[in-house]
Design a protein around this motif. Structure first.
Motif, mmCIF file in Angstrom:
data_model
loop_
_atom_site.group_PDB
_atom_site.id
_atom_site.type_symbol
_atom_site.label_atom_id
_atom_site.label_comp_id
_atom_site.label_asym_id
_atom_site.label_seq_id
_atom_site.Cartn_x
_atom_site.Cartn_y
_atom_site.Cartn_z
ATOM 1 N N VAL A 13 0.852 -1.185 0.000
ATOM 2 C CA VAL A 13 0.000 0.000 0.000
ATOM 3 C C VAL A 13 0.891 1.240 0.000
ATOM 4 C CG1 VAL A 13 -1.666 1.332 1.334
ATOM 5 C CG2 VAL A 13 -1.920 -1.142 1.163
ATOM 6 N N TYR A 14 1.946 1.145 0.802
ATOM 7 C CA TYR A 14 2.849 2.291 0.924
ATOM 8 C C TYR A 14 3.435 2.698 -0.421
ATOM 9 C CZ TYR A 14 7.199 4.751 1.803
ATOM 10 O OH TYR A 14 8.216 5.645 1.757
ATOM 11 N N THR A 15 3.879 1.699 -1.218
ATOM 12 C CA THR A 15 4.476 2.039 -2.510
ATOM 13 C C THR A 15 3.477 2.797 -3.377
ATOM 14 O OG1 THR A 15 4.034 -0.255 -3.010
ATOM 15 C CG2 THR A 15 6.331 0.368 -2.883
ATOM 16 N N VAL A 16 2.223 2.380 -3.322
ATOM 17 C CA VAL A 16 1.208 3.059 -4.129
ATOM 18 C C VAL A 16 1.000 4.486 -3.631
ATOM 19 C CG1 VAL A 16 -1.173 3.026 -4.914
ATOM 20 C CG2 VAL A 16 0.057 0.879 -4.603
ATOM 21 N N LEU A 17 0.844 4.623 -2.309
ATOM 22 C CA LEU A 17 0.601 5.949 -1.740
ATOM 23 C C LEU A 17 1.792 6.863 -2.023
ATOM 24 C CD1 LEU A 17 -1.095 5.282 1.707
ATOM 25 C CD2 LEU A 17 -2.091 5.365 -0.564
ATOM 26 N N ASP A 18 2.971 6.313 -1.830
ATOM 27 C CA ASP A 18 4.179 7.103 -2.013
ATOM 28 C C ASP A 18 4.252 7.622 -3.447
ATOM 29 O OD1 ASP A 18 6.706 8.047 -0.971
ATOM 30 O OD2 ASP A 18 7.616 6.636 -2.399
ATOM 31 N N GLN A 19 3.960 6.757 -4.401
ATOM 32 C CA GLN A 19 4.010 7.153 -5.803
ATOM 33 C C GLN A 19 3.006 8.268 -6.070
ATOM 34 O OE1 GLN A 19 6.391 6.024 -7.793
ATOM 35 N NE2 GLN A 19 5.662 7.646 -9.138
ATOM 36 N N THR A 20 1.803 8.104 -5.487
ATOM 37 C CA THR A 20 0.774 9.130 -5.684
ATOM 38 C C THR A 20 1.248 10.472 -5.170
ATOM 39 O OG1 THR A 20 -0.776 7.396 -5.206
ATOM 40 C CG2 THR A 20 -1.671 9.610 -5.329
ATOM 41 N N VAL A 21 1.840 10.448 -3.981
ATOM 42 C CA VAL A 21 2.304 11.701 -3.383
ATOM 43 C C VAL A 21 3.372 12.329 -4.269
ATOM 44 C CG1 VAL A 21 3.514 12.709 -1.422
ATOM 45 C CG2 VAL A 21 1.709 11.038 -1.049
ATOM 46 N N ARG A 22 4.276 11.496 -4.733
ATOM 47 C CA ARG A 22 5.354 12.025 -5.581
ATOM 48 C C ARG A 22 4.789 12.624 -6.870
ATOM 49 N NH1 ARG A 22 10.322 10.694 -3.643
ATOM 50 N NH2 ARG A 22 10.147 9.211 -1.912
ATOM 51 N N ASP A 23 3.872 11.901 -7.492
ATOM 52 C CA ASP A 23 3.251 12.419 -8.714
ATOM 53 C C ASP A 23 2.580 13.751 -8.449
ATOM 54 O OD1 ASP A 23 4.087 10.222 -9.963
ATOM 55 O OD2 ASP A 23 2.128 9.241 -10.141
ATOM 56 N N HIS A 24 1.845 13.787 -7.330
ATOM 57 C CA HIS A 24 1.107 15.001 -6.984
ATOM 58 C C HIS A 24 2.058 16.165 -6.807
ATOM 59 C CE1 HIS A 24 -2.105 17.377 -5.262
ATOM 60 N NE2 HIS A 24 -1.327 17.643 -4.221
ATOM 61 N N VAL A 25 3.133 15.909 -6.092
ATOM 62 C CA VAL A 25 4.080 16.981 -5.821
ATOM 63 C C VAL A 25 4.757 17.447 -7.115
ATOM 64 C CG1 VAL A 25 6.237 17.562 -4.660
ATOM 65 C CG2 VAL A 25 4.474 16.282 -3.442
ATOM 66 N N SER A 26 5.125 16.474 -7.961
ATOM 67 C CA SER A 26 5.822 16.899 -9.175
ATOM 68 C C SER A 26 4.874 17.669 -10.080
ATOM 69 C CB SER A 26 6.420 15.697 -9.897
ATOM 70 O OG SER A 26 5.385 14.931 -10.449
ATOM 71 N N GLU A 27 3.629 17.309 -10.073
ATOM 72 C CA GLU A 27 2.639 18.050 -10.850
ATOM 73 C C GLU A 27 2.536 19.486 -10.359
ATOM 74 O OE1 GLU A 27 -1.507 16.620 -11.046
ATOM 75 O OE2 GLU A 27 -0.520 14.919 -12.032
#
Lengths: 247, 1091
Positions: A224-238
């Motif tokens: 779950v963490y890997t998914v959440l982490d990726q989402t956060v990273r995507d969000h931030v880079s956006e």
């Protein structure tokens, strides 16, 4: 539930997953602008919205004020249309109250509470559709909302449920698997430090099997963490792209 | 700006709006904003569009098309209330419809090129050359291709992967809850791309996955020349078999799991390429059939493309519709029958085919009423119109049966072909009560199914003349669940030698005869064979079945034993290697580790008392005086649970077998012999592990203290009952063992008296052969004439230990203790007994256990010592079966053991031969901290499932034991006729049921008119048969000549003939005396006394 074979001989669960597979997770940060932080998560058919307000001054009774740390106020509610049969009471029933308490305990442990003494953080969680694993989805959504709000935490809090069927542990159980009467183990962890912040078990499970189930649940939390982490990273880079920041 | 990522063609799914629009509200301004946003996002609006009007239009059109909001002018022209020009806004040349926009509009040419080139490329690359020119020579076809390519899929021979498929779908259905409300249920259904085909020759599927399918399957079929894989109708293989018969389902599953059989289960429901949605108006069955066809097609294509071998796919299904459709789709499809018959050397397999679908012709006469559909039955059961029950065919009359209604304490009687309506023993049926004036009563005829039909017709007429004692009678309206199994029996000689249709007579009289089709009748005539029932059509008198296998020659002792074991479902194969691997390694010795954990009782004078020849000694005893004047009594039970660890193969095998089965000449062990006769057996003068119960008692048998412990013992003597008795009686013996026996004997008498005062039933009597087991209420010994004190001494202490264990385990595990209960029989069960006793002037009070025990004790005829025994035997038949159960599954009030008058009871003392005792041992070991628990032990549902199996095995073991005695009696009487004293047990209309105490044998004495020419008058009131001046009553003593009826070589029958009282023309002269003693070696039913 009699007659339902939760795990087939070929090793597939009723919905086609393997025992250690999670449901599809889709999530999004910053879905509301008014709140300080918000997130929406779908874990299969379980859909949860979480919003975070604060840290702000204590609202309501000043008696709740804590001198050394922040007051974490949670509210868990389920939309009346979230279940198969229309729910009468969206919040305040015994189950919701219990869930509220569990969320509070979980995030008390994960938020760096000592940074904001005498203030309050509100976490509101709304289950829009329920298909098992409500607590887990709520925790995951609230974690994202807290991150969106920029509240310092020790780590992500990731939660996942697990059960035990035909001598096999299964991860992230859906409503059907939940209601079949087997054991249900819910774990919330801080994945980086491998610490368990919350552990709940329903129904009976022999202690010989307990470690297998916990291991799977903890491993699933990492997934779950890997998914959440990726989402956060995507969000931030956006965000950073849209503001024209360079990396 | 976050919606930027949505501007990707992948999100433009046909018939759904672009995700950009999901978050946009209804009002005009927002829509404008969104449009602008999208336009800006595309980056074309400002930069490329310039100020050219046409460019702007183009961009608008493009964006709208991307977002699913574009409407062609032609449609606007049709629907809009305003007059709108249908010509294209871009080129103003033609009417703007789909065709125009996609293929013609010159303004959009450059954009079109961008997309058309890859499409064209894709098509030409993946299909035979020339296809593009051939198929898409007109613009209409191209438009079709762009809009929905599935139409051209087959013609183009596209690989499936090219078409984007969804990986997640939902199953939605409406369900009625228990409460009656209707809710909608939505479930996720994940589709996977990692499910492999399982063929060894496949070149693309994951190499690491299991591949049971051979690359070159052997082909023997004449129907399909190429080598091929078979796809079975899984609808039948999995779902229907599972509903119909659990054992068959398990066999199929084991078969599939066996790698030598090369089966592969392809999960088509989870594979993204083979999953099919249910279509509107399609039934679930049709959808499943379509899914199977879809999977078969997939396999066919998959193997064509990726297999290195040339392998065909053959779908086997008996569903007509499915087969036709499959053939239409280009699949090879046959029925199972067609396929099997096409195999070379198919001979014996063809016989084993189910006869469904084969063409047996019957008379057109419909013999049976139709069964109601299940839905009607369920409705009927709910309203109380029908009752659900299990069907129990009568042993004596094949036209009669009883249905025991579920959840109710009643039996409903069924009579006649029409009313029985094709039910077979053990089926779950729906029954409708007949109006009271049509009620009937069990006929007093003993009727066996024979060819002569005249008999039944007669009978049916006679039944019309109604009698007074009617019982609730019903008719069977439908079958809820068939419980057909495979039946042992013999083939009836057919009139026509060459005929392939034969009648099969099952060994069990309660099973109807079965019609089978076989070509090997000649071979089978002298064999015992196994047959399965397939169906029972309305116009067939007999059910139809097929041959399964042969067992051996008729009359062969091994064959007959095999039949007996099969008929009673006794697992009797040799222990497998896996099981034996868990035996302790020999030579086995006790280690220091063991000594530390166990109490050392080797110094105590312990001895065992058992029947002669017993090798599996479960229990040993001791008793000694303590310093404080009290007595220490110890019961030591073999510690089997030390050797059989939970969950391993040996444990599973033992749990499956449930009990050791004692046949006359054989013993089918529950655990391997090394344990049962050696390591666990508490033999004298060797150190053995035991589980001991130690009491401190006063000399008046009041218990002061109780202790459970695992121990090591050293038995000083293995005595027989007779030896132990001799020691007690011999005043010269004063050694410790003898003293201990004397104390035990004294205490046992006090305990027994106490028990009887409490109302325990003694169905045993001390002077005759029928010794009745106090726990199971079954006669267990037909040979021993003398019951000694020592028998009951051992029994008393076993009871004491069992009760003590039951109490202890229940206290520690209120939810999962394994106990044994014996329900009080319903009063109706006693009726025949009361009636029989009344005929001799005794009144039995059956209201309570205690009064019953007392009144049966009082029923004694001084000059007929056997009368009381017979009463007790009949009483045994009134009893209910005692059963194991898990304490968490029943309310406490039902724990009661009627026969022993004990509030709770369990089995602890014979772990070598009963699995229940092993479970109790394990529970007790957890209680005292000597062992650890394991999951299944504490799971009450699993525990109850286990109990159910044990109960079943136990019952079957008893039946098998009795059948074995019967079998040996037959063998015993094979070559002789003997006169023996017997007693009339029941009187029927055309027969007498005679009990011969000497052999523990019960037989039927037919008094047919036709054969003897003597007329008996049946008096139903008094239950007598009279002929001339001789009247026969129940309990009358008669002399009977026993012989074997050899008129039918295949089916030997025990034949009784009356010798005394003499009735001229009916009775036979006494047989010449024979020396029976010499022969009795043939029949040594040395069964271990159960305690």
């Amino acid at each position: 539930m009699a007659g339902v074979n939760l795990l087939s001989d070929q090793g597939y669960r009723i919905d086609g997953r393997k025992p250690n597979e999670l449901r599809r997770i889709q999530c999004k940060l910053g879905v509301f602008k008014q709140a300080d932080g918000s997130a929406y998560i779908e874990q299969g058919n379980t859909k949860v919205l979480a919003t975070v307000y604060g840290p702000h001054e204590i609202r309501g009774s000043r008696a709740k004020l804590l001198l050394d740390r922040v007051l974490v106020n949670c509210q868990y509610s389920m939309a009346t249309f979230s279940t198969g049969e229309r729910k009468r009471r969206p919040r305040g029933d015994r189950k919701s109250q219990e869930m509220t308490m569990h969320l509070k305990q979980t995030f008390d442990a994960a938020i760096m509470t000592n940074l904001y003494p005498r203030s309050q953080i509100d976490i509101f969680v709304e289950v829009l559709q329920s298909d098992g694993g409500n607590y887990c989805a709520s925790v995951n959504a609230a974690t994202l909302a807290l991150i969106d709000a920029g509240i310092p935490m020790k780590d992500f809090v990731c939660a996942c449920s697990a059960s035990f069927v035909n001598d096999n542990p299964i991860a992230d159980i859906n409503y059907l698997e939940e209601s079949s009467g087997g054991p249900e183990l819910i774990v919330a962890t801080l994945p980086k430090s491998d610490q368990i912040v919350f552990l709940e078990q329903n129904s009976r499970l022999h202690e010989d099997n307990l470690s297998k189930v916990i291991d799977l649940a903890v491993k699933s939390c990492k997934d779950v963490y890997t998914v959440l982490d990726q989402t956060v990273r995507d969000h931030v880079s956006e965000l950073s792209n849209s503001h024209g920041w360079d990396h | 700006m976050s919606s930027l990522k949505f501007l990707n063609l992948n999100f433009g799914i046909a018939e759904s709006t672009h995700p950009v629009w999901d978050s946009v509200g209804q009002n005009m301004i927002e829509i404008r904003k969104a449009t602008t946003k999208v336009r800006m996002l595309t980056g074309t609006y400002m930069v490329q569009a310039g100020q050219n009007m046409i460019e702007i239009r183009k961009v608008t059109t493009k964006v709208r098309m991307l977002t699913g909001t574009y409407m062609v002018q032609a449609d606007k022209h049709k629907f809009s209330q305003y007059t709108i020009d249908p010509t294209c806004l871009l080129c103003h040349r033609e009417i703007e419809d789909i065709l125009h926009v996609l293929t013609q509009c010159p303004v959009l040419g450059s954009e079109r090129k961008e997309y058309f080139t890859p499409i064209k490329q894709l098509v030409t690359e993946n299909s035979p050359p020339g296809t593009w020119e051939l198929l898409f020579n007109n613009k209409l076809a191209v438009t079709q291709l762009v809009l929905d390519c599935t139409k051209y899929m087959k013609q183009l021979g596209f690989k499936e992967e090219l078409i984007l498929k969804k990986m997640l779908t939902t199953k939605t259905f409406i369900k009625k809850t228990k409460k009656g409300s209707i809710i909608k249920i939505v479930r996720e259904h994940y589709l996977r791309d990692d499910i492999t085909c399982g063929c060894q020759s496949c070149t693309i599927c994951d190499k690491n996955d299991v591949k049971p399918l051979e690359s070159k399957p052997v082909n023997k079929s004449k129907l399909c020349k190429k080598s091929h894989y078979l796809i079975l109708d899984t609808n039948v293989v999995f779902h229907q078999i599972r509903h119909r018969s659990a054992p068959a389902y398990k066999r199929v599953k084991d078969f599939i799991a066996n790698p030598d059989k090369h089966f592969y289960t392809f999960c088509n429901e989870f594979n993204k390429d083979t999953y099919v949605e249910r279509q509107k108006g399609e039934s679930a069955n049709d959808r499943n059939d379509r899914a199977i066809r879809e999977a078969s097609l997939w396999y066919k294509r998959h193997l064509e493309d990726h297999s290195s071998e040339d392998i065909d796919i053959v779908l086997l299904t008996n569903d007509e519709d499915n087969r036709t459709k499959a053939k239409a789709e280009g699949l090879q499809s046959f029925t199972v029958q067609e396929y099997v018959k096409s195999l070379k050397d198919c001979g014996s397999i063809v016989d084993r085919l189910s006869s469904t679908g084969s063409h047996m012709k019957f008379g057109d006469k419909i013999m049976y009423p139709e069964h109601l559909p299940l839905s009607t039955i369920q409705r009927g059961i709910k309203t109380g119109k029908y009752l659900q029950g299990s069907y129990m065919a009568s042993r004596e009359n094949y036209l009669e049966a009883n249905v025991s209604v579920h959840d109710q304490d009643r039996m409903i009687f069924v009579q006649g072909h029409q009313n029985l309506n094709r039910a077979v023993k053990d089926d779950i049926v729906a029954i409708e009560l007949l109006p009271e004036e049509e009620w009937s009563c069990p006929s007093s005829m003993v009727l066996e199914e024979t060819e002569e039909k005249a008999d039944e017709d007669n009978m049916e007429i006679e039944e019309k003349q109604m009698r007074k004692n009617k019982v609730p009678t019903g008719k069977i309206v439908g079958i809820i669940k068939r419980n057909w199994r495979q039946y042992c029996g013999i083939l009836q000689p057919s009139a026509l030698k060459e005929s392939t249709r034969h009648i099969f007579t099952p060994a069990d009289r309660r099973i109807p005869r079965i019609r089978i089709e076989t070509r090997q009748a000649h071979d089978l005539a002298s064999q015992r064979i196994v047959v399965a029932i397939d169906n029972w059509p309305r116009n067939s008198r007999y059910p139809q079945g097929h041959f399964v296998r042969k067992l051996g020659n008729i009359g062969d002792k091994d064959t007959e034993n095999e039949v007996l074991l099969l008929e009673h479902d006794v697992p009797h194969s040799k222990f497998s290697e896996a099981v034996l691997s868990f035996l302790p390694k020999m030579p086995w010795s006790i280690t220091d580790e063991d000594r530390k954990k166990r109490r050392d009782l080797r110094h105590i004078d312990i001895c065992s008392v058992d029947p002669p020849g017993c090798t599996d000694i479960d229990d040993a005893l001791h008793c000694r005086e303590l310093d404080n004047g009290n007595l220490e009594v110890g019961v030591h039970i073999a510690d089997v649970s030390h050797f059989i660890r939970p969950g391993n193969a040996m444990d599973k095998e033992a749990a499956k077998r449930g009990t050791t089965v004692y046949l006359v000449d054989n013993r089918i062990d529950m655990v391997p012999e090394l344990l049962s006769s050696n390591l666990c057996s508490l033999r004298s003068n060797v150190e053995r592990f035991a589980f001991s119960v130690l009491w401190e008692m006063t000399k008046e048998a009041e218990i002061v203290k109780i202790d459970f412990t695992k121990s090591i013992i050293l038995s000083k003597a293995s005595l027989t009952y007779a030896e132990a008795q001799m020691r007690i009686d011999d005043p010269a013996m004063t050694d410790n063992t003898t003293k201990s026996l004397r104390w035990l004997n004294k205490l046992a008498k006090i305990l027994k008296q106490r028990r009887i005062d409490n109302g325990a039933l003694t169905l045993a009597s001390s002077e005759v052969r029928f010794n009745i087991d106090s726990e199971t209420h079954d006669p267990i010994d037909v040979q021993t004439k003398q019951i000694r004190d020592t028998n009951s001494m051992v029994e008393e202490f076993m009871l004491l230990a069992n009760v003590a264990t039951a109490e202890k385990t229940l206290r520690e595990f209120p939810n999962c203790a394994m106990l044994r209960r014996h329900p009080a029989p319903p009063p109706s069960n006693f009726e025949p007994l009361i009636k029989a006793a009344e005929s001799k002037g005794f009144k039995l009070d059956v209201s309570k256990g205690k009064t019953f025990a007392d009144s049966i004790k009082g029923a004694v005829i001084p000059n007929d010592p056997y009368f009381n025994t017979m009463l007790r035997m009949m009483a045994t038949r009134c009893m209910m079966q005692a059963v194991y159960f898990c304490s968490g599954m029943l309310p406490e009030s039902e724990y009661f053991h009627y026969g022993l008058a004990a509030p709770i009871y369990t089995h602890f003392t014979s772990p070598i031969r009963r699995y229940s005792d092993i479970i109790v041992h394990r529970l007790l070991a957890v209680c005292i901290g000597a062992d650890t628990s394991y999951p299944d032990l504490l799971e009450k549902h699993k525990s109850q499932l286990l109990s159910n199996n044990l109960n079943y095995r136990h019952k079957m073991a008893q039946y098998a034991g009795r059948a074995s005695v019967n079998l040996h009696t037959h063998i015993f009487f094979k070559n002789r006729a003997v006169d023996e004293e017997g007693y009339v047990l029941f009187i029927r209309k055309n027969a007498l049921q005679i009990l011969i105490p000497k052999y523990g044998l019960e037989g039927t004495l037919y008094i047919n008119k036709e054969k003897s020419g003597v007329t008996f008058t049946f008096n139903e009131e008094e239950n007598t048969q009279s002929c001339g001046d001789v009247t026969l009553h129940v309990f009358d003593r008669v002399v009977i000549q026993i012989s074997i009826d050899r008129s039918n070589v295949q089916h030997l029958k025990l034949c009784l003939k009356l010798v005394k009282p003499e009735i001229s023309g009916f009775s036979v002269p006494p047989a010449p005396k024979q020396d029976i003693k010499e022969e009795s070696k043939d029949e040594p039913p040395k069964k271990k006394i159960k305690t």
